[in-house]
Scaffold this motif. Structure first.
Motif, PDB file in Angstrom:
ATOM      1  N   VAL A 131      10.845  54.804  35.494  1.00  0.00           N
ATOM      2  CA  VAL A 131      10.851  54.296  34.121  1.00  0.00           C
ATOM      3  C   VAL A 131       9.470  54.458  33.504  1.00  0.00           C
ATOM      4  O   VAL A 131       9.332  54.846  32.350  1.00  0.00           O
ATOM      5  N   ASN A 132       8.441  54.129  34.274  1.00  0.00           N
ATOM      6  CA  ASN A 132       7.060  54.230  33.800  1.00  0.00           C
ATOM      7  C   ASN A 132       6.276  55.154  34.725  1.00  0.00           C
ATOM      8  O   ASN A 132       6.489  55.143  35.931  1.00  0.00           O
ATOM      9  N   GLY A 133       5.362  55.881  34.171  1.00  0.00           N
ATOM     10  CA  GLY A 133       4.510  56.739  34.982  1.00  0.00           C
ATOM     11  C   GLY A 133       3.348  56.008  35.622  1.00  0.00           C
ATOM     12  O   GLY A 133       2.638  56.563  36.448  1.00  0.00           O
ATOM     13  N   VAL A 134       3.169  54.748  35.227  1.00  0.00           N
ATOM     14  CA  VAL A 134       2.086  53.919  35.771  1.00  0.00           C
ATOM     15  C   VAL A 134       2.649  52.531  36.068  1.00  0.00           C
ATOM     16  O   VAL A 134       3.649  52.127  35.488  1.00  0.00           O
ATOM     17  N   ARG A 135       1.963  51.813  36.946  1.00  0.00           N
ATOM     18  CA  ARG A 135       2.333  50.424  37.211  1.00  0.00           C
ATOM     19  C   ARG A 135       1.909  49.593  36.004  1.00  0.00           C
ATOM     20  O   ARG A 135       0.743  49.615  35.626  1.00  0.00           O
ATOM     21  N   GLN A 136       2.841  48.879  35.435  1.00  0.00           N
ATOM     22  CA  GLN A 136       2.527  47.966  34.332  1.00  0.00           C
ATOM     23  C   GLN A 136       3.595  46.895  34.277  1.00  0.00           C
ATOM     24  O   GLN A 136       4.729  47.130  34.687  1.00  0.00           O
ATOM     25  N   GLN A 137       3.221  45.722  33.791  1.00  0.00           N
ATOM     26  CA  GLN A 137       4.184  44.641  33.699  1.00  0.00           C
ATOM     27  C   GLN A 137       5.290  45.001  32.717  1.00  0.00           C
ATOM     28  O   GLN A 137       5.051  45.667  31.706  1.00  0.00           O
ATOM     29  N   LEU A 138       6.489  44.561  33.041  1.00  0.00           N
ATOM     30  CA  LEU A 138       7.648  44.867  32.209  1.00  0.00           C
ATOM     31  C   LEU A 138       8.658  43.744  32.377  1.00  0.00           C
ATOM     32  O   LEU A 138       8.921  43.317  33.508  1.00  0.00           O
ATOM     33  N   ASP A 139       9.216  43.268  31.278  1.00  0.00           N
ATOM     34  CA  ASP A 139      10.216  42.215  31.426  1.00  0.00           C
ATOM     35  C   ASP A 139      11.571  42.827  31.772  1.00  0.00           C
ATOM     36  O   ASP A 139      11.787  44.027  31.614  1.00  0.00           O
ATOM     37  N   ALA A 140      12.456  41.993  32.254  1.00  0.00           N
ATOM     38  CA  ALA A 140      13.756  42.460  32.749  1.00  0.00           C
ATOM     39  C   ALA A 140      14.572  43.158  31.664  1.00  0.00           C
ATOM     40  O   ALA A 140      15.221  44.173  31.924  1.00  0.00           O
ATOM     41  N   LYS A 141      14.519  42.628  30.445  1.00  0.00           N
ATOM     42  CA  LYS A 141      15.292  43.229  29.352  1.00  0.00           C
ATOM     43  C   LYS A 141      14.813  44.654  29.055  1.00  0.00           C
ATOM     44  O   LYS A 141      15.616  45.575  28.888  1.00  0.00           O
ATOM     45  N   ALA A 142      13.505  44.833  29.015  1.00  0.00           N
ATOM     46  CA  ALA A 142      12.943  46.167  28.749  1.00  0.00           C
ATOM     47  C   ALA A 142      13.247  47.122  29.903  1.00  0.00           C
ATOM     48  O   ALA A 142      13.547  48.295  29.680  1.00  0.00           O
ATOM     49  N   PHE A 143      13.187  46.614  31.121  1.00  0.00           N
ATOM     50  CA  PHE A 143      13.515  47.443  32.286  1.00  0.00           C
ATOM     51  C   PHE A 143      14.966  47.903  32.216  1.00  0.00           C
ATOM     52  O   PHE A 143      15.262  49.082  32.373  1.00  0.00           O
ATOM     53  N   MET A 144      15.867  46.972  31.961  1.00  0.00           N
ATOM     54  CA  MET A 144      17.290  47.338  31.894  1.00  0.00           C
ATOM     55  C   MET A 144      17.551  48.337  30.777  1.00  0.00           C
ATOM     56  O   MET A 144      18.351  49.258  30.941  1.00  0.00           O
ATOM     57  N   ALA A 145      16.869  48.180  29.651  1.00  0.00           N
ATOM     58  CA  ALA A 145      17.071  49.095  28.528  1.00  0.00           C
ATOM     59  C   ALA A 145      16.521  50.486  28.831  1.00  0.00           C
ATOM     60  O   ALA A 145      17.010  51.480  28.285  1.00  0.00           O
ATOM     61  N   SER A 146      15.517  50.569  29.704  1.00  0.00           N
ATOM     62  CA  SER A 146      14.859  51.841  29.994  1.00  0.00           C
ATOM     63  C   SER A 146      15.386  52.531  31.250  1.00  0.00           C
ATOM     64  O   SER A 146      15.143  53.725  31.445  1.00  0.00           O
ATOM     65  N   LEU A 147      16.063  51.791  32.112  1.00  0.00           N
ATOM     66  CA  LEU A 147      16.514  52.354  33.387  1.00  0.00           C
ATOM     67  C   LEU A 147      17.577  53.418  33.165  1.00  0.00           C
ATOM     68  O   LEU A 147      18.526  53.215  32.415  1.00  0.00           O
ATOM     69  N   ASN A 148      17.388  54.536  33.818  1.00  0.00           N
ATOM     70  CA  ASN A 148      18.340  55.645  33.743  1.00  0.00           C
ATOM     71  C   ASN A 148      18.475  56.204  35.153  1.00  0.00           C
ATOM     72  O   ASN A 148      17.478  56.598  35.769  1.00  0.00           O
ATOM     73  N   LEU A 149      19.680  56.233  35.666  1.00  0.00           N
ATOM     74  CA  LEU A 149      19.892  56.731  37.031  1.00  0.00           C
ATOM     75  C   LEU A 149      19.354  58.142  37.226  1.00  0.00           C
ATOM     76  O   LEU A 149      18.940  58.514  38.320  1.00  0.00           O
ATOM     77  N   ASP A 150      19.349  58.914  36.155  1.00  0.00           N
ATOM     78  CA  ASP A 150      18.873  60.298  36.258  1.00  0.00           C
ATOM     79  C   ASP A 150      17.373  60.396  36.495  1.00  0.00           C
ATOM     80  O   ASP A 150      16.881  61.440  36.914  1.00  0.00           O
ATOM     81  N   THR A 151      16.630  59.322  36.209  1.00  0.00           N
ATOM     82  CA  THR A 151      15.179  59.384  36.395  1.00  0.00           C
ATOM     83  C   THR A 151      14.729  58.788  37.729  1.00  0.00           C
ATOM     84  O   THR A 151      13.554  58.884  38.076  1.00  0.00           O
ATOM     85  N   ILE A 152      15.652  58.166  38.456  1.00  0.00           N
ATOM     86  CA  ILE A 152      15.279  57.582  39.747  1.00  0.00           C
ATOM     87  C   ILE A 152      15.090  58.722  40.745  1.00  0.00           C
ATOM     88  O   ILE A 152      16.017  59.501  40.975  1.00  0.00           O
ATOM     89  N   PRO A 153      13.910  58.832  41.334  1.00  0.00           N
ATOM     90  CA  PRO A 153      13.698  59.880  42.338  1.00  0.00           C
ATOM     91  C   PRO A 153      14.650  59.680  43.520  1.00  0.00           C
ATOM     92  O   PRO A 153      14.926  58.547  43.921  1.00  0.00           O
ATOM     93  N   ALA A 154      15.143  60.772  44.071  1.00  0.00           N
ATOM     94  CA  ALA A 154      16.157  60.702  45.134  1.00  0.00           C
ATOM     95  C   ALA A 154      15.609  60.193  46.456  1.00  0.00           C
ATOM     96  O   ALA A 154      16.329  59.580  47.227  1.00  0.00           O
ATOM     97  N   GLY A 155      14.357  60.417  46.743  1.00  0.00           N
ATOM     98  CA  GLY A 155      13.819  60.032  48.039  1.00  0.00           C
ATOM     99  C   GLY A 155      13.454  58.562  48.114  1.00  0.00           C
ATOM    100  O   GLY A 155      13.465  57.846  47.114  1.00  0.00           O
TER     101      GLY A 155
END
Length: 172
Positions: A131-155
């Motif tokens: 979701v983010n290219g860097v570690r940064q604080q994120l609330d649950a609502k923003a995380f859920m809105a930004s999460l995309n299965l296609d961006t989760i690395p497979a490993g």
């Protein structure tokens, strides 16, 4: 024991894609009832999920081959509808093994007691999830809105000393 019929069990995994697993070749017959007089894990999760109306199962990819055995049990017990599965990459320790006590205290409670806000833990998970290219604080609502299965690395993800230091640096 459950007499495993020969042949592949096919199913679509929401993350890993199409699967064809032959439990008769990977594990053969498997235990349904333990010597201690208790149901085995495989039987217990199937009955429990069915009784609770679970239709979507999300877990670690180390359990991907268990889905085939569990589908065989769902079918043998006549349970409908069959659940869908999604097996996501595990979080590992720096040694490449499943994250556990041997890697130190990495429990959520540990970080909460140290004053690390939930947004930091969520932000680390977001970082691992692409979701983010860097570690940064994120609330649950923003995380859920930004999460995309296609961006989760497979490993697998590795919980590093850097991750630990970053979490602790976020403490209030």
């Amino acid at each position: 024991r459950f007499c495993t019929p020969p042949g592949e069990v096919g199913f679509a995994d929401g993350f890993a894609g199409k699967q064809r697993i032959d439990p008769s070749q990977t594990v053969g017959d498997f235990v349904l009832w333990t010597r201690r007089g208790q149901p085995s894990y495989q039987l217990a999760v199937v009955v429990d999920d069915h009784r609770q109306g679970v239709t979507q199962i999300v877990r670690g990819d180390d359990l991907l081959d268990s889905a085939a055995r569990q589908l065989l049990l769902w079918r043998a017990l006549g349970y409908l509808p069959e659940p869908t599965f999604m097996h996501l990459p595990l979080v590992l320790g720096p040694d490449g093994r499943r994250l556990a006590k041997r890697h130190g205290d990495t429990r959520i409670d540990h970080y909460r007691a140290k004053g690390v806000p939930a947004a930091a833990v969520i932000g680390l998970i977001a970082f691992w999830s692409g979701v983010n290219g860097v570690r940064q604080q994120l609330d649950a609502k923003a995380f859920m809105a930004s999460l995309n299965l296609d961006t989760i690395p497979a490993g697998p993800k590795t919980f590093t000393d850097e991750d630990d230091r970053w979490l602790l640096s976020q403490a209030r």
